[in-house]
Structure formats: structure tokens, C-alpha cells
Design a protein around this motif. Structure first.
Motif, mmCIF file in Angstrom:
data_model
loop_
_atom_site.group_PDB
_atom_site.id
_atom_site.type_symbol
_atom_site.label_atom_id
_atom_site.label_comp_id
_atom_site.label_asym_id
_atom_site.label_seq_id
_atom_site.Cartn_x
_atom_site.Cartn_y
_atom_site.Cartn_z
ATOM 1 N N UNK A 53 0.806 -1.221 0.000
ATOM 2 C CA UNK A 53 0.000 0.000 0.000
ATOM 3 C C UNK A 53 0.838 1.268 0.000
ATOM 4 N N UNK A 54 2.058 1.172 0.499
ATOM 5 C CA UNK A 54 2.926 2.345 0.582
ATOM 6 C C UNK A 54 4.076 2.284 -0.418
ATOM 7 N N UNK A 55 3.964 1.374 -1.381
ATOM 8 C CA UNK A 55 4.977 1.219 -2.426
ATOM 9 C C UNK A 55 6.382 1.027 -1.871
ATOM 10 N N UNK A 56 6.477 0.262 -0.777
ATOM 11 C CA UNK A 56 7.791 -0.081 -0.243
ATOM 12 C C UNK A 56 8.098 -1.529 -0.596
ATOM 13 N N UNK A 57 9.306 -1.931 -0.323
ATOM 14 C CA UNK A 57 9.767 -3.262 -0.708
ATOM 15 C C UNK A 57 8.977 -4.359 0.008
ATOM 16 N N UNK A 58 8.664 -5.394 -0.735
ATOM 17 C CA UNK A 58 7.961 -6.549 -0.188
ATOM 18 C C UNK A 58 8.826 -7.247 0.842
ATOM 19 N N UNK A 59 8.196 -7.809 1.848
ATOM 20 C CA UNK A 59 8.879 -8.587 2.873
ATOM 21 C C UNK A 59 8.844 -10.083 2.574
ATOM 22 N N UNK A 60 8.116 -10.483 1.541
ATOM 23 C CA UNK A 60 7.872 -11.901 1.278
ATOM 24 C C UNK A 60 8.444 -12.333 -0.062
ATOM 25 N N UNK A 61 8.848 -13.603 -0.125
ATOM 26 C CA UNK A 61 9.247 -14.154 -1.419
ATOM 27 C C UNK A 61 7.985 -14.623 -2.164
#
Length: 107
Positions: A53-61
Motif C-alpha cells: 500500500x505504501x509502495x515499499x519493498x515486499x517482505x515476502x518471497x
């Protein structure tokens, strides 16, 4: 999501070294691949939704993203976290059923 002026709160359990990497097979809802679908998985889903939602890097593969999309609608969002929490609540007080059977029966 962070509000304007809010400081970022560190969430050490979201660091990639604290998340097991699942194999190609996965259980819907078991985002951290610990063999259980529980509130920890819902937290990871909400963190991913916040990141998206905040266009930051994903935490998941990619496999974890598939496991996180519990309702299989192509998105990881609060709806998936709600399903995980409802499922966790259900199996805490009833006989075990799979996530897929739970979705078919109640959603």
C-alpha cells in the motif's frame, strides 16, 4: 501504513532471517512456513499489505506471497489476514479442517 509525522516502529519478527522459506509447496495462510496458520501469519500478511500500500519493498518471497493470498484473489490484503484470524479462531475451538475447507464452508 504510517501517518504523516509518525515514526517507523521496528518489527524484528518481519526480518527475512526470522521467516522460514517454504518449499515450492505451501499451505494457504502459513506465510512463515512453521506448519501452523495463526496470528503470526496474519501479522505477516498485514505487514505485506502495508508494504504494498505504501509502495515499499515486499517482505515476502513469491511462495510466501502465494501462501498469504488465502482467498486466492490475486492480492495480499487485509481480507486475507481476516480469513487467517477467523480460521485460527475456528480451529482453536473446533475440530481441525483445512484452510481450503474452511473457506469453502464459511466464505
Amino acid at each position: 501504513a504510517l501517518c504523516a509525522g509518525a515514526s517507523e516502529i521496528p518489527l524484528p519478527f518481519l526480518k527475512s532471517e526470522n521467516i522460514s522459506v517454504p518449499s515450492e509447496s505451501f499451505i494457504f495462510g502459513d506465510v512463515n512456513s512453521d506448519g501452523m496458520v495463526d496470528s503470526g501469519d496474519a501479522s505477516l500478511i498485514l505487514a505485506e499489505y502495508s508494504a504494498l500500500s505504501t509502495n515499499t519493498e515486499s517482505n515476502l518471497n513469491e511462495i510466501q506471497k502465494k501462501a498469504a493470498d488465502v482467498n486466492n484473489d490475486g492480492r495480499v490484503d487485509s481480507g486475507d489476514a481476516s480469513v487467517v484470524l477467523a480460521y485460527y479462531s475456528y480451529i482453536s475451538t473446533h475440530d481441525y479442517i483445512s484452510v481450503e475447507d474452511f473457506l469453502e464452508e464459511y466464505f
